[in-house]
Design an enzyme around this catalytic site. Structure first.
Site, PDB file in Angstrom:
ATOM      1  N   GLN A 216     123.414 126.792  64.164  1.00 53.34           N
ATOM      2  CA  GLN A 216     122.758 127.374  62.982  1.00 53.34           C
ATOM      3  C   GLN A 216     122.422 126.266  61.987  1.00 53.34           C
ATOM      4  O   GLN A 216     121.765 126.504  60.986  1.00 53.34           O
ATOM      5  CB  GLN A 216     123.706 128.375  62.313  1.00 53.34           C
TER       6      GLN A 216
ATOM      7  N   VAL B 119     120.878 122.873  60.232  1.00 54.21           N
ATOM      8  CA  VAL B 119     119.537 122.288  60.158  1.00 54.21           C
ATOM      9  C   VAL B 119     119.635 120.770  59.970  1.00 54.21           C
ATOM     10  O   VAL B 119     118.641 120.101  59.724  1.00 54.21           O
ATOM     11  CB  VAL B 119     118.737 122.916  58.979  1.00 54.21           C
ATOM     12  N   ASP B 120     120.853 120.223  60.085  1.00 58.86           N
ATOM     13  CA  ASP B 120     121.102 118.834  59.647  1.00 58.86           C
ATOM     14  C   ASP B 120     120.844 117.761  60.705  1.00 58.86           C
ATOM     15  O   ASP B 120     120.967 116.566  60.420  1.00 58.86           O
ATOM     16  CB  ASP B 120     122.530 118.705  59.093  1.00 58.86           C
TER      17      ASP B 120
ATOM     18  N   HIS C  62     118.119 127.996  63.184  1.00 57.41           N
ATOM     19  CA  HIS C  62     117.636 128.096  61.796  1.00 57.41           C
ATOM     20  C   HIS C  62     116.754 126.901  61.399  1.00 57.41           C
ATOM     21  O   HIS C  62     116.599 126.621  60.219  1.00 57.41           O
ATOM     22  CB  HIS C  62     118.829 128.225  60.831  1.00 57.41           C
TER      23      HIS C  62
ATOM     24  N   THR D  55     131.908 128.268  61.861  1.00 54.90           N
ATOM     25  CA  THR D  55     130.959 129.246  61.284  1.00 54.90           C
ATOM     26  C   THR D  55     131.719 130.471  60.805  1.00 54.90           C
ATOM     27  O   THR D  55     132.675 130.897  61.447  1.00 54.90           O
ATOM     28  CB  THR D  55     129.854 129.659  62.290  1.00 54.90           C
ATOM     29  N   SER D  56     131.228 131.045  59.682  1.00 56.36           N
ATOM     30  CA  SER D  56     131.834 132.280  59.181  1.00 56.36           C
ATOM     31  C   SER D  56     131.353 133.466  60.027  1.00 56.36           C
ATOM     32  O   SER D  56     131.893 134.562  59.913  1.00 56.36           O
ATOM     33  CB  SER D  56     131.455 132.496  57.712  1.00 56.36           C
TER      34      SER D  56
ATOM     35  N   GLU E  37     139.992 128.524  59.202  1.00 59.06           N
ATOM     36  CA  GLU E  37     140.596 129.822  58.843  1.00 59.06           C
ATOM     37  C   GLU E  37     140.058 130.897  59.787  1.00 59.06           C
ATOM     38  O   GLU E  37     139.099 130.660  60.529  1.00 59.06           O
ATOM     39  CB  GLU E  37     140.278 130.176  57.388  1.00 59.06           C
TER      40      GLU E  37
HETATM   41  C1  BJW Z   1     135.368 124.523  59.136  1.00 52.51           C
HETATM   42  C2  BJW Z   1     135.556 123.261  58.567  1.00 52.51           C
HETATM   43  C3  BJW Z   1     136.037 122.252  59.435  1.00 52.51           C
HETATM   44  C4  BJW Z   1     134.824 124.548  57.020  1.00 52.51           C
HETATM   45  N1  BJW Z   1     136.293 122.541  60.740  1.00 52.51           N
HETATM   46  N2  BJW Z   1     135.640 124.788  60.426  1.00 52.51           N
HETATM   47  C5  BJW Z   1     122.525 142.737  60.133  1.00 52.51           C
HETATM   48  C6  BJW Z   1     123.487 143.120  59.219  1.00 52.51           C
HETATM   49  C7  BJW Z   1     123.445 142.647  57.904  1.00 52.51           C
HETATM   50  C8  BJW Z   1     122.428 141.806  57.481  1.00 52.51           C
HETATM   51  C9  BJW Z   1     121.479 141.437  58.377  1.00 52.51           C
HETATM   52  C10 BJW Z   1     121.530 141.896  59.679  1.00 52.51           C
HETATM   53  N3  BJW Z   1     120.462 141.359  60.348  1.00 52.51           N
HETATM   54  C11 BJW Z   1     119.774 140.575  59.500  1.00 52.51           C
HETATM   55  C12 BJW Z   1     120.344 140.615  58.303  1.00 52.51           C
HETATM   56  C13 BJW Z   1     119.879 139.889  57.085  1.00 52.51           C
HETATM   57  C14 BJW Z   1     120.286 138.429  57.035  1.00 52.51           C
HETATM   58  C15 BJW Z   1     121.807 138.331  57.130  1.00 52.51           C
HETATM   59  O1  BJW Z   1     122.393 138.077  58.159  1.00 52.51           O
HETATM   60  N4  BJW Z   1     122.475 138.493  56.004  1.00 52.51           N
HETATM   61  C16 BJW Z   1     123.940 138.415  55.967  1.00 52.51           C
HETATM   62  C17 BJW Z   1     124.342 137.245  55.070  1.00 52.51           C
HETATM   63  C18 BJW Z   1     124.477 139.721  55.488  1.00 52.51           C
HETATM   64  N5  BJW Z   1     119.645 137.691  58.111  1.00 52.51           N
HETATM   65  C19 BJW Z   1     118.417 137.217  58.005  1.00 52.51           C
HETATM   66  O2  BJW Z   1     117.734 137.405  57.005  1.00 52.51           O
HETATM   67  C20 BJW Z   1     117.868 136.435  59.196  1.00 52.51           C
HETATM   68  N6  BJW Z   1     116.587 136.928  59.573  1.00 52.51           N
HETATM   69  C21 BJW Z   1     116.418 138.131  60.105  1.00 52.51           C
HETATM   70  O3  BJW Z   1     117.352 138.870  60.331  1.00 52.51           O
HETATM   71  O4  BJW Z   1     115.104 138.436  60.394  1.00 52.51           O
HETATM   72  C22 BJW Z   1     114.823 139.784  60.769  1.00 52.51           C
HETATM   73  C23 BJW Z   1     114.420 140.499  59.500  1.00 52.51           C
HETATM   74  C24 BJW Z   1     113.160 140.271  58.995  1.00 52.51           C
HETATM   75  C25 BJW Z   1     112.775 140.962  57.856  1.00 52.51           C
HETATM   76  C26 BJW Z   1     113.655 141.813  57.200  1.00 52.51           C
HETATM   77  C27 BJW Z   1     114.954 141.992  57.708  1.00 52.51           C
HETATM   78  C28 BJW Z   1     115.330 141.323  58.876  1.00 52.51           C
HETATM   79  C29 BJW Z   1     117.642 134.978  58.810  1.00 52.51           C
HETATM   80  C30 BJW Z   1     118.897 134.276  58.440  1.00 52.51           C
HETATM   81  C31 BJW Z   1     118.578 132.864  57.976  1.00 52.51           C
HETATM   82  C32 BJW Z   1     119.818 132.140  57.456  1.00 52.51           C
HETATM   83  N7  BJW Z   1     119.402 130.963  56.804  1.00 52.51           N
HETATM   84  C33 BJW Z   1     120.425 130.054  56.273  1.00 52.51           C
HETATM   85  C34 BJW Z   1     119.705 128.943  55.472  1.00 52.51           C
HETATM   86  C35 BJW Z   1     119.036 127.953  56.432  1.00 52.51           C
HETATM   87  C36 BJW Z   1     118.273 126.896  55.708  1.00 52.51           C
HETATM   88  C37 BJW Z   1     119.129 125.951  54.916  1.00 52.51           C
HETATM   89  O5  BJW Z   1     120.067 125.331  55.445  1.00 52.51           O
HETATM   90  O6  BJW Z   1     118.832 125.802  53.742  1.00 52.51           O
HETATM   91  O7  BJW Z   1     121.185 129.505  57.346  1.00 52.51           O
HETATM   92  S1  BJW Z   1     121.649 130.879  55.274  1.00 52.51           S
HETATM   93  C38 BJW Z   1     123.006 129.899  55.820  1.00 52.51           C
HETATM   94  O8  BJW Z   1     123.973 130.718  56.538  1.00 52.51           O
HETATM   95  C39 BJW Z   1     122.418 128.923  56.850  1.00 52.51           C
HETATM   96  C40 BJW Z   1     123.477 128.920  57.927  1.00 52.51           C
HETATM   97  O9  BJW Z   1     122.935 128.486  59.148  1.00 52.51           O
HETATM   98  C41 BJW Z   1     123.956 130.348  57.925  1.00 52.51           C
HETATM   99  C42 BJW Z   1     125.328 130.522  58.525  1.00 52.51           C
HETATM  100  O10 BJW Z   1     126.313 129.895  57.781  1.00 52.51           O
HETATM  101  P1  BJW Z   1     127.526 129.170  58.528  1.00 52.51           P
HETATM  102  O11 BJW Z   1     127.016 128.057  59.328  1.00 52.51           O
HETATM  103  O12 BJW Z   1     128.374 130.161  59.204  1.00 52.51           O
HETATM  104  O13 BJW Z   1     128.288 128.509  57.265  1.00 52.51           O
HETATM  105  P2  BJW Z   1     129.400 129.161  56.304  1.00 52.51           P
HETATM  106  O14 BJW Z   1     129.422 128.320  55.085  1.00 52.51           O
HETATM  107  O15 BJW Z   1     129.194 130.607  56.125  1.00 52.51           O
HETATM  108  O16 BJW Z   1     130.747 128.996  57.118  1.00 52.51           O
HETATM  109  C43 BJW Z   1     131.334 127.725  57.348  1.00 52.51           C
HETATM  110  C44 BJW Z   1     132.581 127.931  58.176  1.00 52.51           C
HETATM  111  O17 BJW Z   1     133.111 126.659  58.499  1.00 52.51           O
HETATM  112  C45 BJW Z   1     133.695 128.697  57.454  1.00 52.51           C
HETATM  113  O18 BJW Z   1     134.185 129.727  58.327  1.00 52.51           O
HETATM  114  C46 BJW Z   1     134.775 127.643  57.226  1.00 52.51           C
HETATM  115  O19 BJW Z   1     136.093 128.184  57.283  1.00 52.51           O
HETATM  116  C47 BJW Z   1     134.524 126.688  58.356  1.00 52.51           C
HETATM  117  N8  BJW Z   1     134.917 125.281  58.143  1.00 52.51           N
HETATM  118  N9  BJW Z   1     135.245 123.261  57.262  1.00 52.51           N
HETATM  119  C48 BJW Z   1     136.100 123.756  61.185  1.00 52.51           C
HETATM  120  N10 BJW Z   1     136.286 120.941  58.983  1.00 52.51           N
END
Ligand code: BJW
Length: 248
Positions: free
Chosen positions: A100, A102-103, A118, A188-189, A215
């Site tokens: 997920q 983009v880095d 992403h 990932t969360s 966690e």
């Molecule tokens: C460690 C650590 C260490 C720390 N070692 N671990 C179904 C249900 C509900 C909502 C939706 C659904 N379907 C779609 C949605 C809407 C939405 C969504 O999911 N929202 C939720 C937040 C509720 N999804 C979308 O909008 C997606 N598109 C889509 O569904 O299109 C269809 C559609 C079209 C039109 C209308 C409706 C639907 C697109 C999602 C795009 C996400 N984009 C981002 C930004 C990317 C660009 C950028 O970087 O600027 O992507 S948001 C952000 O979150 C980024 C990430 O890739 C993504 C995931 O985050 P990630 O990687 O999990 O990071 P964190 O911070 O959450 O977690 C880090 C983890 O690491 C933690 O658990 C820590 O504990 C752990 N950690 N240090 C190991 N050293």
């Protein structure tokens, strides 16, 4: 660190490995995560920066934020977690990364098969004519650049909320998950969909699900095995075990 008999057996027998990764894998490289105590979304609302509407409303602010993040990523280096994943390729028939992030740090670590769900912060494209521009072409642009061909606004090639994921990449990633023997879910969360469906799909298709995170998460209850700790410490230990169990 203790490994169960079952986990060692899976490592011995597996051919196809998927690493499903999120921001946590890059945390030890100095790249911020999104959620949690130190997460980006703690300081900034996602809808203000990570949506197309936000970009149209204030393109310069969004562009400036991505230029700032590009600088951080450029100065960062892959950490032992990224490097361990790349080295898995020596020991298994089929290893891929579904990320997920983009880095671009998996590519810089040497991973060969990467599905970027992403997008990638190093690429940009024109919102009108879709012409691509790489980061070097726009490196010094403080304000949102304008397309040379059609004068449209240029945006980062990342997937914002409400936008579709790249279709073929998502289909290929699903296929890799379905056919995997082990799916590692790292840093990932697992809260953002549809990406978060990938590990669930792997599990439902019979893959052994292994989580690596500091966690527990939404996904932990589905995992066959959870390693709690930093991925930069845990993945190299798993790789060492692989080296004892398998030949190159
Ligand atoms: C460690 C650590 C260490 C720390 N070692 N671990 C179904 C249900 C509900 C909502 C939706 C659904 N379907 C779609 C949605 C809407 C939405 C969504 O999911 N929202 C939720 C937040 C509720 N999804 C979308 O909008 C997606 N598109 C889509 O569904 O299109 C269809 C559609 C079209 C039109 C209308 C409706 C639907 C697109 C999602 C795009 C996400 N984009 C981002 C930004 C990317 C660009 C950028 O970087 O600027 O992507 S948001 C952000 O979150 C980024 C990430 O890739 C993504 C995931 O985050 P990630 O990687 O999990 O990071 P964190 O911070 O959450 O977690 C880090 C983890 O690491 C933690 O658990 C820590 O504990 C752990 N950690 N240090 C190991 N050293």
């Amino acid at each position: 660190m203790q490994f169960t008999e079952e986990f060692l057996e899976k490592l011995t027998e597996a051919n196809r490995i998927v690493f499903f990764t999120g921001a946590g894998i890059s945390a030890e490289s100095g790249v911020s995560t999104f959620r949690g105590k130190e997460g980006i979304w703690n300081k900034i609302k996602p809808e203000e920066l990570a949506s197309f509407d936000a970009f149209l409303k204030n393109p310069n602010m969004v562009w400036e934020w991505y230029q700032y993040r590009r600088k951080i990523v450029n100065e960062a280096a892959p950490n032992p977690g990224h490097l361990a994943i790349a080295e898995f390729e020596k020991y298994f028939k089929d290893v891929c990364v579904v990320t997920q992030n983009v880095d671009n740090l998996h590519a810089r670590a040497g991973s060969s098969y990467i599905y970027e769900l992403h997008g990638n912060i190093e690429r940009n494209y024109c919102i009108n004519c879709k012409t691509f521009y790489n980061k070097d072409e726009l490196q010094f642009s403080e304000k949102t650049p304008i397309c040379k061909i059609c004068s449209g606004l240029i945006r980062p090639d990342v997937v914002w909320f409400g936008e579709l994921l790249p279709e073929q990449i998502f289909i290929d990633a699903e296929s890799k998950a379905i056919h995997s023997d082990i799916c590692f879910v790292v840093g990932t969360s697992a809260l953002v969909y549809p990406a978060a469906n990938i590990p669930i799909l792997a599990k439902r298709s019979g893959s052994y699900l292994v989580e690596v995170n500091i966690e527990s998460t939404e996904l932990s209850r589905f995992a066959d095995h959870s390693f709690i700790g930093k991925s930069g410490e845990i993945l190299p230990k798993i790789l060492n075990e692989v080296k004892n169990l398998r030949t190159v």
